[in-house]
Design an enzyme around this catalytic site. Structure first.
Site, mmCIF file in Angstrom:
data_model
loop_
_atom_site.group_PDB
_atom_site.id
_atom_site.type_symbol
_atom_site.label_atom_id
_atom_site.label_comp_id
_atom_site.label_asym_id
_atom_site.label_seq_id
_atom_site.Cartn_x
_atom_site.Cartn_y
_atom_site.Cartn_z
ATOM 1 N N LYS A 108 -24.468 -76.089 -72.087
ATOM 2 C CA LYS A 108 -24.977 -77.237 -71.351
ATOM 3 C C LYS A 108 -26.082 -77.965 -72.106
ATOM 4 C CE LYS A 108 -23.236 -76.010 -66.868
ATOM 5 N NZ LYS A 108 -22.684 -74.643 -67.132
HETATM 6 C C1 LIG Z 1 -21.558 -74.320 -66.540
HETATM 7 C C2 LIG Z 1 -20.942 -73.157 -67.189
HETATM 8 C C3 LIG Z 1 -19.558 -72.954 -67.141
HETATM 9 C C4 LIG Z 1 -18.634 -73.869 -66.359
HETATM 10 O O1 LIG Z 1 -18.513 -75.121 -66.972
HETATM 11 P P1 LIG Z 1 -17.952 -76.396 -66.163
HETATM 12 O O2 LIG Z 1 -18.074 -77.500 -67.128
HETATM 13 O O3 LIG Z 1 -18.849 -76.563 -64.974
HETATM 14 O O4 LIG Z 1 -16.563 -76.085 -65.771
HETATM 15 C C5 LIG Z 1 -19.032 -71.877 -67.829
HETATM 16 N N1 LIG Z 1 -19.827 -71.018 -68.496
HETATM 17 C C6 LIG Z 1 -21.171 -71.172 -68.555
HETATM 18 C C7 LIG Z 1 -21.985 -70.170 -69.273
HETATM 19 C C8 LIG Z 1 -21.763 -72.251 -67.913
HETATM 20 O O5 LIG Z 1 -23.079 -72.394 -67.976
#
Ligand SMILES: *Cc1c(COP(=O)(O)O)cnc(C)c1O
Length: 427
Positions: A108
């Site tokens: 993210k």
């Molecule tokens: C947010 C997140 C996900 C899911 O991703 P999306 O884009 O919301 O589907 C998977 N793994 C981790 C570690 C995350 O932080």
């Protein structure tokens, strides 16, 4: 120039700036680009000697048009993507794309760092402060807090579900201070998300405060997630057969992958990997989308009962299930299987995979090959992994430093009128 529309009303158009600053459209829809720009056919070749930032510039520039001057945009991209995203070989036909080398050790960082810099550019001449509301199940919040910390003119409010994020995640959310306030909600992630949505639908709040979102619903969070798919293919070379396995929650990563495909990414398909929060898997397999409540799992960043980017995915396939399943398959796995997979990956390759990646690994196995998106650093889930592998997981330096910092939060009941009072006290 690129215009944006709301997923609930194709007829209205917005600038990129509007879409980023507002986050969610007035009609409750999500912003989408009017069309997906195609990259030159030569891009994949010419990308061979390019850095992640250079790939980012190529992939993103048509979405921004001239709304940010070219030189400034170049700086934003360089500054946002200043860490690597290597592909590592696990064994046989299994690879992992490590997206956790940014400051908060989860993918993210890509979206949050880009969005913070873009928004910082857009708000620099605003009179009133901009309030960013974020519901987080863990990693979103820390990436957003890190991205926006000390950005002038912006105040961040992070809502997270009490007791449902790991100790380390909680430290990452609650120890910034300054322009970042952590709100500990007595409820689930869905409650947090609902409070944020209610605030966006509250005309009085919107009149009195400049508010925006930084969840994966913000288009500036989503767009930069396309670039590492290009970087991965570039690193692997021979791409004709590649499938990406995407550990999925709100479906942001998957949506960005599909956008990359529509831009020209040479890829065979996508596998969406879910834990027992499997609304999307059910949709892929039987065509019915039935959002529900989220349930807790060890891959907690994927504990989403009503994935918000589903609306965007549907738009890209003109609402056609039949079209979508040409590109996407999906599988769901229990916590028990996930734990076994962590052991299996270590045994076969010596690689320590985090629980989200492990769900991705299991889904890749269904296709007998795949590039798994490594969405988080394993040390963030050290407790879980240590129990399975019977070994000590070392914290990387940046994570170690925050463990001694003090938690600062505003406690909140999962109740909109309380949240509303809190917000209005900032006007
Ligand atoms: C947010 C997140 C996900 C899911 O991703 P999306 O884009 O919301 O589907 C998977 N793994 C981790 C570690 C995350 O932080």
């Amino acid at each position: 120039m690129m215009k944006y529309y709301s997923t609930r009303n194709r007829a209205r158009h917005y600038t990129f700036r509007d879409a980023v600053v507002r986050g969610l459209a007035d009609d409750g829809g999500l912003y989408m680009p009017e069309f997906i720009p195609k990259l030159d056919a030569s891009f994949q070749d010419s990308a061979k000697h390019k850095s992640l930032a250079e790939i980012g510039l190529e992939v993103l520039k048509d979405y921004i048009g001239d709304e940010i001057p070219e030189a400034k945009f170049g700086d934003i991209v360089k500054d946002a993507f200043n860490f690597p995203a290597p592909v590592k070989h696990l064994y046989d036909n299994y690879y992992i794309l490590e997206l956790f080398h940014g400051p908060t050790f989860a993918f993210k960082d890509f979206g949050a760092r880009f969005m913070a810099r873009v928004l910082g550019y857009f708000v620099k001449d605003y009179e009133k402060e901009l309030h960013i509301l974020v519901a987080t199940s863990g990693d979103t919040g820390s990436a957003v807090a890190n991205g926006f910390y000390n950005v002038e003119g912006i105040r961040v409010h992070l809502l997270y579900p009490s007791g449902r994020v790991s100790e380390l995640q909680e430290k990452q959310l609650t120890t910034y201070g300054g322009n970042v306030t952590a709100i500990e909600v007595d409820g689930s992630f869905d409650d947090c998300q609902k409070l944020v949505k209610q605030a966006f639908n509250d005309t009085e709040v919107r009149e009195k405060l400049n508010i925006s979102s930084a969840n994966s619903i913000n288009i500036a969070r989503l767009l930069p997630q396309s670039l590492y798919y290009f970087s991965a293919i570039n690193q692997i070379g021979n791409s004709a057969g590649v499938r990406f396995s995407v550990p999925s929650g709100n479906l942001g990563n998957l949506t960005a992958g599909i956008m990359a495909k529509k831009m020209g990414l040479p890829v065979k398909g996508f596998i969406s990997a879910t834990n027992k929060n499997d609304v999307f898997t059910k949709y892929i397999n039987n065509g019915e989308f039935k959002p529900g409540l989220s349930e807790r799992t060890i891959s907690n960043a994927m504990d989403v009962g009503n994935p918000s980017n589903f609306e965007r995915l549907m738009k890209m396939y003109d609402e056609s299930h039949a079209e979508m399943i040409k590109d996407i398959t999906s599988f769901t796995f229990s916590d028990n299987s996930t734990m076994e997979a962590i052991g299996e990956v270590y045994e076969k390759s010596g690689y320590i995979i985090d629980p989200h990646g492990a769900v991705g690994y299991l889904a890749a196995k269904e296709a007998k090959s795949g590039v798994i998106l490594g969405t988080a650093h394993p040390a963030k889930f050290g407790g879980t992994i240590e129990g399975i592998l019977n070994m000590k997981i070392e914290l990387p330096e940046g994570l170690n430093a925050i463990t001694s910092k003090k938690k600062k939060v505003v406690p909140l009941a999962a109740n909109y009128s309380t949240f509303r009072d809190y917000l209005l006290s900032h006007k």
